[in-house]
Design a protein around this motif. Sequence first.
Motif, PDB file in Angstrom:
ATOM      1  N   ALA A  74       0.825  -1.197   0.010  1.00  0.00           N
ATOM      2  CA  ALA A  74       0.095  -0.013   0.061  1.00  0.00           C
ATOM      3  C   ALA A  74       0.776   1.337  -0.001  1.00  0.00           C
ATOM      4  O   ALA A  74       0.366   2.282  -0.764  1.00  0.00           O
ATOM      5  CB  ALA A  74      -0.987   0.019   1.120  1.00  0.00           C
ATOM      6  N   LEU A  75       2.015   1.237   0.513  1.00  0.00           N
ATOM      7  CA  LEU A  75       2.917   2.517   0.684  1.00  0.00           C
ATOM      8  C   LEU A  75       3.546   2.689  -0.503  1.00  0.00           C
ATOM      9  O   LEU A  75       4.072   3.688  -0.670  1.00  0.00           O
ATOM     10  CB  LEU A  75       3.936   2.136   1.671  1.00  0.00           C
ATOM     11  CG  LEU A  75       3.387   2.178   3.467  1.00  0.00           C
ATOM     12  CD1 LEU A  75       4.544   1.811   4.260  1.00  0.00           C
ATOM     13  CD2 LEU A  75       2.896   3.598   3.563  1.00  0.00           C
ATOM     14  N   ASP A  76       3.467   1.865  -1.710  1.00  0.00           N
ATOM     15  CA  ASP A  76       3.998   1.923  -2.820  1.00  0.00           C
ATOM     16  C   ASP A  76       2.885   2.523  -3.970  1.00  0.00           C
ATOM     17  O   ASP A  76       3.228   2.446  -5.071  1.00  0.00           O
ATOM     18  CB  ASP A  76       4.667   0.550  -3.363  1.00  0.00           C
ATOM     19  CG  ASP A  76       5.607   0.247  -2.379  1.00  0.00           C
ATOM     20  OD1 ASP A  76       6.640   0.914  -2.278  1.00  0.00           O
ATOM     21  OD2 ASP A  76       5.664  -0.817  -1.989  1.00  0.00           O
ATOM     22  N   ALA A  77       1.628   2.739  -3.531  1.00  0.00           N
ATOM     23  CA  ALA A  77       0.507   2.989  -4.518  1.00  0.00           C
ATOM     24  C   ALA A  77       0.722   3.987  -5.282  1.00  0.00           C
ATOM     25  O   ALA A  77       0.365   3.755  -6.345  1.00  0.00           O
ATOM     26  CB  ALA A  77      -0.750   2.701  -3.922  1.00  0.00           C
ATOM     27  N   THR A  78       1.201   5.015  -4.842  1.00  0.00           N
ATOM     28  CA  THR A  78       1.276   6.222  -5.710  1.00  0.00           C
ATOM     29  C   THR A  78       2.161   6.427  -6.544  1.00  0.00           C
ATOM     30  O   THR A  78       2.285   6.993  -7.776  1.00  0.00           O
ATOM     31  CB  THR A  78       1.311   7.338  -4.673  1.00  0.00           C
ATOM     32  OG1 THR A  78       2.736   7.390  -3.870  1.00  0.00           O
ATOM     33  CG2 THR A  78       0.158   7.755  -3.549  1.00  0.00           C
ATOM     34  N   ARG A  79       3.304   5.470  -6.417  1.00  0.00           N
ATOM     35  CA  ARG A  79       4.346   5.354  -7.640  1.00  0.00           C
ATOM     36  C   ARG A  79       4.287   4.169  -8.284  1.00  0.00           C
ATOM     37  O   ARG A  79       4.872   3.924  -9.279  1.00  0.00           O
ATOM     38  CB  ARG A  79       5.659   5.670  -6.868  1.00  0.00           C
ATOM     39  CG  ARG A  79       5.926   4.566  -5.791  1.00  0.00           C
ATOM     40  CD  ARG A  79       7.145   5.009  -4.961  1.00  0.00           C
ATOM     41  NE  ARG A  79       7.612   4.335  -3.919  1.00  0.00           N
ATOM     42  CZ  ARG A  79       8.492   3.119  -4.147  1.00  0.00           C
ATOM     43  NH1 ARG A  79       9.235   3.124  -5.291  1.00  0.00           N
ATOM     44  NH2 ARG A  79       8.810   2.411  -3.032  1.00  0.00           N
ATOM     45  N   ASP A  80       3.495   3.061  -7.944  1.00  0.00           N
ATOM     46  CA  ASP A  80       3.578   1.731  -8.642  1.00  0.00           C
ATOM     47  C   ASP A  80       4.739   1.110  -9.103  1.00  0.00           C
ATOM     48  O   ASP A  80       4.758   0.882 -10.351  1.00  0.00           O
ATOM     49  CB  ASP A  80       2.398   1.997  -9.883  1.00  0.00           C
ATOM     50  CG  ASP A  80       2.037   0.770 -10.601  1.00  0.00           C
ATOM     51  OD1 ASP A  80       1.852  -0.213  -9.829  1.00  0.00           O
ATOM     52  OD2 ASP A  80       1.782   0.685 -11.573  1.00  0.00           O
TER      53      ASP A  80
END
Length: 310
Positions: free
Chosen positions: A86-92
């Motif tokens: 989830a903590l990587d969601a904004t950068r995918d």
Amino acid sequence: QNCGPECGCGMPAMTGDPSCGVMDCGEPTCGIAYGEDCGCGDVGCAGSCGGTTGNCVSRGAIPVVFFVPPIQELQFFGGVQAFKGALDATRDRGNFGANLGVNIGGRMSWLPWPGLGYQIGYRAASSQLHGSDIGNTVDPHTQSFFTAGLFHRKQVGLNYGVVYDVLKDERSESADFGQLRGQISIKNPRGHEIGFLFARSLNENTLAGVDYQGVDQYLLFYRVCGQHGGEFRVFGGMDDDSMGIVGGDIDVPRSDRWSLQTGFSYLIPEEEDGGIGAEEEGRNLGMGLVWHYGKRARSGNGSPYRPMFN
């Protein structure tokens, strides 16, 4: 050191009987912590003899005894991992790095529960080895995992256990996540095991105005243990938001001391592909080597005190 019948104890002088001699002190009235007056030199709390603590008590000291449960299993491990959450969601993008750790298991002698074992483990992981272009971060992303708990394992029959997990995640912000993880299963004489796994988040963190917490998991699993060590497991289920979870892992002994471990898990997004679906997916893939103290890589499956949880 072993006093005779004339001392009135017949055992080493740790019985606390002040009439027992200690080693070759030569003075039968000397206690354990004897001093110069005993003729043995300045040993322990120097001063008057008598009693097992000498002058220590008169100085305000309190004797304390620590009992440590025995260690039956000791494993050191290291390897590589790749994951996205989830903590990587904004950068995918996801993460790649390496990890090292230790896992200890043994009989829980503190509690009067037949066959009860304990485990304590720690893993340190470092990812994004060349930093991140988000915020122009040059330092790696580090994580520390700690696990401790109790379990009961039998070669045939009912197995169960529960542990407390802590993750300290260091990215642009620091966050601590805790969860309760448990298992209950049945194992037959041929080494086949079926059971239920769960993980329950215990806290949440607010990072950049967004609340995050661990994923609550409810999984069924099937595991088969090899006759010469090693095991293979597959699992599947869902989280509390009805998203699917699938995965598996395998442990293959390569010698008496070394084994190869690898595994994966995948959180299936509920949303459609692309957009939110791409952000919600989670994955983890790991591979590493395990060093087994006491050459137990091939015989560890027969130990009731081998750590139940990674």
